[in-house]
Every structure is written in C-alpha cells, then in structure tokens.
Enzyme design. Structure first.
Site, PDB file in Angstrom:
ATOM      1  N   LYS A  12       0.836  -1.204   0.000  1.00 55.28           N
ATOM      2  CA  LYS A  12       0.000   0.000   0.000  1.00 55.28           C
ATOM      3  C   LYS A  12       0.874   1.258   0.000  1.00 55.28           C
ATOM      4  O   LYS A  12       0.663   2.163  -0.782  1.00 55.28           O
ATOM      5  CB  LYS A  12      -0.906  -0.038   1.228  1.00 55.28           C
ATOM      6  CG  LYS A  12      -1.880   1.100   1.322  1.00 55.28           C
ATOM      7  CD  LYS A  12      -2.842   0.898   2.485  1.00 55.28           C
ATOM      8  CE  LYS A  12      -3.628   2.161   2.762  1.00 55.28           C
ATOM      9  NZ  LYS A  12      -4.548   2.009   3.890  1.00 55.28           N
ATOM     10  N   GLU A  69      10.530  -4.633   4.670  1.00 56.35           N
ATOM     11  CA  GLU A  69      10.651  -6.027   4.233  1.00 56.35           C
ATOM     12  C   GLU A  69      10.341  -6.154   2.746  1.00 56.35           C
ATOM     13  O   GLU A  69      11.069  -6.804   1.988  1.00 56.35           O
ATOM     14  CB  GLU A  69       9.682  -6.927   5.008  1.00 56.35           C
ATOM     15  CG  GLU A  69       9.982  -7.081   6.476  1.00 56.35           C
ATOM     16  CD  GLU A  69       9.306  -6.024   7.341  1.00 56.35           C
ATOM     17  OE1 GLU A  69       9.021  -4.907   6.827  1.00 56.35           O
ATOM     18  OE2 GLU A  69       9.090  -6.295   8.527  1.00 56.35           O
ATOM     19  N   GLY A 122      -4.911  -2.244   5.188  1.00 57.11           N
ATOM     20  CA  GLY A 122      -4.119  -3.395   4.737  1.00 57.11           C
ATOM     21  C   GLY A 122      -4.806  -4.725   5.002  1.00 57.11           C
ATOM     22  O   GLY A 122      -4.925  -5.572   4.114  1.00 57.11           O
ATOM     23  N   ARG A 123      -5.288  -4.909   6.217  1.00 60.16           N
ATOM     24  CA  ARG A 123      -5.892  -6.211   6.566  1.00 60.16           C
ATOM     25  C   ARG A 123      -7.301  -6.365   6.016  1.00 60.16           C
ATOM     26  O   ARG A 123      -7.946  -7.374   6.259  1.00 60.16           O
ATOM     27  CB  ARG A 123      -5.846  -6.423   8.078  1.00 60.16           C
ATOM     28  CG  ARG A 123      -6.477  -5.332   8.904  1.00 60.16           C
ATOM     29  CD  ARG A 123      -6.100  -5.489  10.374  1.00 60.16           C
ATOM     30  NE  ARG A 123      -6.527  -4.378  11.204  1.00 60.16           N
ATOM     31  CZ  ARG A 123      -5.856  -3.232  11.354  1.00 60.16           C
ATOM     32  NH1 ARG A 123      -4.739  -3.042  10.703  1.00 60.16           N
ATOM     33  NH2 ARG A 123      -6.306  -2.288  12.156  1.00 60.16           N
ATOM     34  N   GLU A 147      -4.885  -7.333  15.096  1.00 59.26           N
ATOM     35  CA  GLU A 147      -4.379  -6.005  14.759  1.00 59.26           C
ATOM     36  C   GLU A 147      -5.517  -4.990  14.883  1.00 59.26           C
ATOM     37  O   GLU A 147      -5.299  -3.837  15.218  1.00 59.26           O
ATOM     38  CB  GLU A 147      -3.778  -5.986  13.343  1.00 59.26           C
ATOM     39  CG  GLU A 147      -2.695  -4.936  13.189  1.00 59.26           C
ATOM     40  CD  GLU A 147      -1.921  -5.048  11.890  1.00 59.26           C
ATOM     41  OE1 GLU A 147      -2.561  -5.170  10.836  1.00 59.26           O
ATOM     42  OE2 GLU A 147      -0.674  -5.013  11.913  1.00 59.26           O
ATOM     43  N   HIS A 178      -5.647 -33.968  17.439  1.00 56.22           N
ATOM     44  CA  HIS A 178      -4.573 -34.841  17.904  1.00 56.22           C
ATOM     45  C   HIS A 178      -3.446 -34.051  18.549  1.00 56.22           C
ATOM     46  O   HIS A 178      -2.357 -34.584  18.751  1.00 56.22           O
ATOM     47  CB  HIS A 178      -4.052 -35.686  16.738  1.00 56.22           C
ATOM     48  CG  HIS A 178      -5.140 -36.537  16.157  1.00 56.22           C
ATOM     49  ND1 HIS A 178      -5.361 -37.833  16.553  1.00 56.22           N
ATOM     50  CD2 HIS A 178      -6.120 -36.236  15.268  1.00 56.22           C
ATOM     51  CE1 HIS A 178      -6.413 -38.318  15.903  1.00 56.22           C
ATOM     52  NE2 HIS A 178      -6.889 -37.360  15.116  1.00 56.22           N
ATOM     53  N   LYS A 209       9.554  -0.999  14.630  1.00 54.23           N
ATOM     54  CA  LYS A 209      10.152  -0.597  13.344  1.00 54.23           C
ATOM     55  C   LYS A 209      11.198   0.488  13.569  1.00 54.23           C
ATOM     56  O   LYS A 209      12.285   0.459  12.979  1.00 54.23           O
ATOM     57  CB  LYS A 209       9.070  -0.029  12.413  1.00 54.23           C
ATOM     58  CG  LYS A 209       8.115  -1.043  11.829  1.00 54.23           C
ATOM     59  CD  LYS A 209       7.314  -0.331  10.733  1.00 54.23           C
ATOM     60  CE  LYS A 209       6.026  -1.033  10.417  1.00 54.23           C
ATOM     61  NZ  LYS A 209       5.153  -0.269   9.547  1.00 54.23           N
TER      62      LYS A 209
END
Ligand code: G6Q
Length: 513
Positions: A187, A193, A247-248, A333, A364, A475
């Site tokens: 965005k 990263e 973003g999410r 978030e 399990h 950050k």
C-alpha cells in the site's frame, strides 16, 4: 465508559445467574434450542446454540450493541465517514465489492485484462511471485490456498513476505527468471521487508536477464504512485487502490491480483459477490438474526464476562489451512487496543487472542486442553457439506468429527469417581458455521463475516479497529539498531540486555568473516 452502561450492568447481573448453568440443562429445558439459536445468510448457516446463553442473554447483548450505537456506526462505515479517526480516513472496504464504484470497477477491469493475458498463455510467464507482508501477504496467500481448487495448475504461485533471506531464496529456488513475474504488493511502497525483497527480486532478474527486461517482470499494487516510480516500476504496470482500504481489509482490492490470476476473473467476481451478500446482510438484517453481530457479541460475552482470553478457529477443510493465520491479523491487529476512541484508557479487556489449525489435525494435538484444561476457550467450527475432493467416505469422517467435537465440548461425559482424569465436564461453548461447499463466494462471505464481527466488537469496546500504531515502535528501534550490528561500528548503546545481545551477535559475525 462501557462498564457504566445500563446494558453492561444488566449483563453483569445476568452473568451471575447463568455462569453455573450447564449446556446440558439449557438443552434439556428447551428441546428447540438447536434450531432456535441459528441464523443464516450469504450461504453460511450459523448454529450458536452450544453457547452459554439464553434468549435473555441475546436480548441483553443486543441492547448493549444498541446502547453502544452499533447501528449508527454501521451506517457511518458504509457511508464512508472518516471513522478511522486517528488517521482521518474512511473505512470503506465494502466499496470494493459493492459493484457501484466506478474507480473500483476501472481497476478490476485492468486487473482482468492483465490476468486474462497471463492465463491465456502464449507469453513466457508461468510463475507469479507476490512480494508483500502483513495485509499485503496474508490475504493473498490465504485466498490462494483456500481457492486452490479453482486455480490454474499450470501456473506456479509463490508468496514472499519475510525479510529473512530464506523466504526469497526458497520461493525462487526452482523458478526460471525468464518465466517469473513479481507482483510487488505494498500500500505504502515503503515497507522495509517488501522493499528489501523487491530489490532482491530485481537483482535476481537483472543478473539473469539484464536490466533491459525488468519492466516485463514486475508489476506493482499500491496506493503510492510516486514511490512506485521511484522504485523503477512504470505506473502503467501499477494497479491502484485507495487510502480507505486498510491493509488487513484489502484482499479483495488490487492486492488480490495474484488471486485473480490464479482463479480467473469470473471466480474473483464471485468472491466479491460473496463479500457483498454478507455486507448487505450485516447492514440490513435485524441484530437478532445478524450473523456478524451475533458472533461479535458472543465474543464480547466470553471475553468480558467469562474472562476467556482466546478464541479458537477450527476450519474442517484443508484448503482453509491459512485461514486462522489470516484471522489473527484481522482480529488482533484490529482489536489489540487499550484506549477508547476518545483517548481514555479502557478498564475492561479488549481483543482476545485468535488462533487455530484445521481439523481434524488439531484434535490430535491441542484439543486436549480445550476439552479438559482449566481454561474456557470458545471455538468456531467451520465445516462444509460437500468436499471439493471426494475420496471414499472421507467427507463423512471429517464432518462426523466436527459434530462430535462440538457435542463433546458442550455436553461432556461423566467418569467413574475413581477415574477423574476421564471426566469431561463439558459446558465448553462453540459456534458451528456450516456451508454447502468452499466456493469463491463462500470464502468472500466468510471473510466478510469475520470483518464485521470485528467491527461489532470494536463498536462495543469503543476502540479504533482500523489503525495499528502498535507496530510502529519496533520498526523505529530496528532502524536504530541496524547500524549497531556492524562489527566495525562504535560500541552499541542501550539497555544492558540489548547491548549484550548485539555484542554476542557482532562477535559471532566478526569471528566468521
Ligand atoms: C494492515 C497493516 C499491515 C500492512 C503491512 C504492509 O492492516 O497495516 O499489516 O498491511 O505493514 O504494508 P504495505 O502494504 O504498505 O507494505
């Protein structure tokens, strides 16, 4: 403050009367319970009868939602009001699928033309690598896995997110540069990263094929045209979206370009229709039949009255293996906040921890704790009547387990006094979401269900579900620490733990160089 509200106080009193009641008794008192506490919308059937509630609970929770102004908040979101107050932005992901926004439609058309060209073949591109992180990765990778059945098997899809070089190295290890397209999805187009991985991708292409062909191997998905240009991608190869898409909440925007290339434009439009159907339901259905409202309020009920700190999401469909990870970002978030919209500190718990794994695998491993541990863990079971891969009686085996698990959790089993370790006390709540089959539309509806459930929770907790300032500090500190990692740099500064850790790291690096 929330805890001063009338409906909150009424719920506190009500909780005292219900906390000792067992689901066994609630079911035997009301034989219709298993059909009464159900609701259906957009192809999703919700059975919420195995929750520690009565009709009165639902009435009180809805009164709470009303008192918190949920109705107005829903309208404000759909209207495009700037309800993300800290960033002064609209929260308008519903526009991405409303089918009424001409700018959205124009981008969809460009995506369709582009996806169509790749899918038609004839060109060299066989591999699509999405580079993005957070909201620019989790949605695309989840949707690709969820809808793999509908995807083109002659194309290879990879997703690179982590700045750990291993992620890029492994994703590209067996790919030929001349057949590879990178989608740089960001965005802001400044995320550390993603920019580092995009640079690595550029180097990978350039060292194999030369500078000249870079444009043929990169497209960008972003809101930041100047940054895209700066990176060296021509804006004609950019697919845009808008600051009102968080973003999410962006997997159905151009961030979903990899999804569209994989499943094709028609299926992508079907997914949008699924989102839209749930949006319309959320906006118009009375709260007592409104799936996201009911699920959101039940989350509040356990989180704030029973003191449950987590919610387990348990999809019984292997294609949904990344769905819990996707939901973790969406829920945590969004609801990981401790100040109200007016800036005061809350005096109640906000977002619970979401986690989960597909069934039956989880049975399990960690289900033991859900059945017999000391904690209350509300569960969301997600199952389908039809499988996309019929194989003997596997689907019956799978679904028998969904029904058995929620039954065991709710009703338990008494054990002989000498064997207390065999006791299942039951009274452990769950929702079951049942759909016909996992289609693009079902996936859209399912994601929108959780988006709006989060919205409901946020409205009650009076928090901003649409910012994420909690990710900033780390950050900033990483930027400060980076130059200190150089063995030749001056002695690192900071707290003694961090200085010591950096010292060891530097020494190890110096010794091996
Ligand atoms: C999501 C967050 C965050 C974001 C990533 C990637 O809601 O804002 O996860 O999606 O940090 O950001 P860019 O898309 O700007 O690279």
């Amino acid at each position: 403050m929330l805890t001063e509200r009338r409906s909150w106080k009424a719920l506190e009193l009500h909780y005292d009367s219900i906390r000792q009641q067992h689901l066994r008794d609630l079911f035997s008192q009301d034989p219709e319970r298993g059909t009464r506490f159900t609701a259906e919308a957009a192809g999703l059937y919700l059975d919420y009868s195995k929750n520690r509630i009565t009709a009165e609970t639902i009435g009180l929770l809805i009164a709470l939602a009303e008192e918190c102004g949920l109705r107005d908040r829903i309208e404000a979101m759909f209207r495009g009001d700037h309800i993300n107050v800290t960033e002064n932005r609209a929260v308008w992901h519903t526009q991405l699928r409303a089918g009424t926004n001409s700018e959205v439609e124009a981008v969809l058309r460009r995506m369709e033309a582009f996806a169509g060209k790749i899918r038609a073949g004839g060109g060299p591109i066989r591999n699509i690598v999405n580079i993005g992180i957070g909201g620019s990765d989790l949605g695309p990778v989840m949707a690709y896995e969820a809808l793999k059945h509908y995807s083109r098997r002659d194309l290879t899809f990879r997703f690179v997110s982590n700045v750990d070089g291993t992620d890029f190295a492994e994703a590209t290890l067996d790919l030929r540069p001349e057949e590879t397209l990178f989608i740089v999805a960001s965005k802001t187009f400044t995320t550390l990263e993603t920019m580092a991985n995009a640079q690595a991708a550029r180097n990978w292409i350039v060292s194999a094929l030369g500078e000249r062909v870079v444009a043929d191997h990169f497209v960008a998905v972003s809101t930041a045209e100047p940054e895209v240009k700066k990176f060296g991608i021509d804006p004609v190869n950019m697919f845009g979206f808008w600051d009102w898409v968080g973003g999410r909440y962006s997997m159905d925007s151009a961030i979903g370009l990899s999804t569209m290339i994989a499943i094709g434009p028609t299926h992508f439009r079907e997914m949008l229709a699924g989102f839209r159907a749930m949006d319309e339901h959320f906006r118009t259905a009375p709260f007592e039949r409104n799936l996201p409202v009911l699920m959101g309020l039940l989350t509040v009920w356990y989180n704030n009255f029973f003191g449950a700190s987590t919610v387990a999401v348990l999809p019984y469909d292997q294609y949904l293996k990344r769905f819990p990870a996707y939901l973790q970002q969406l829920t945590m978030e969004s609801c990981g906040k401790s100040v109200t919209l007016s800036g005061t500190r809350v005096n109640y718990q906000t977002g619970p921890i979401f986690w989960g794994e597909p069934g039956t695998n989880g049975q399990h491993s960690f289900y033991q704790l859900i059945h017999q541990g000391t904690r209350l863990i509300p569960c969301d079971f997600i199952g389908f009547c039809h499988t996309l891969n019929p194989l003997g009686n596997h689907q019956d085996l799978l679904m028998a387990n969904v029904f058995a698990q929620s039954q065991a959790l709710a009703f338990g089993k008494q054990a002989p006094a000498a064997q207390p370790y065999r006791e299942f006390e039951g009274n452990r709540p769950s929702n079951t979401i049942l759909a016909d089959r996992l289609t693009p539309a079902t996936l859209g509806a399912l994601v929108a269900l959780y988006e709006h459930s989060v919205f409901t929770q946020g409205a009650v907790w009076d928090i901003n579900c649409f910012d994420q300032f909690g990710v900033e500090l780390g950050k900033v500190l990483a930027k400060e620490i980076l130059p200190m990692l150089d063995p030749a740099a001056a002695r690192p500064t900071g707290d003694s733990s961090t200085v010591n850790l950096i010292g060891r790291y530097r020494a190890a690096r110096a010794a091996s160089s």
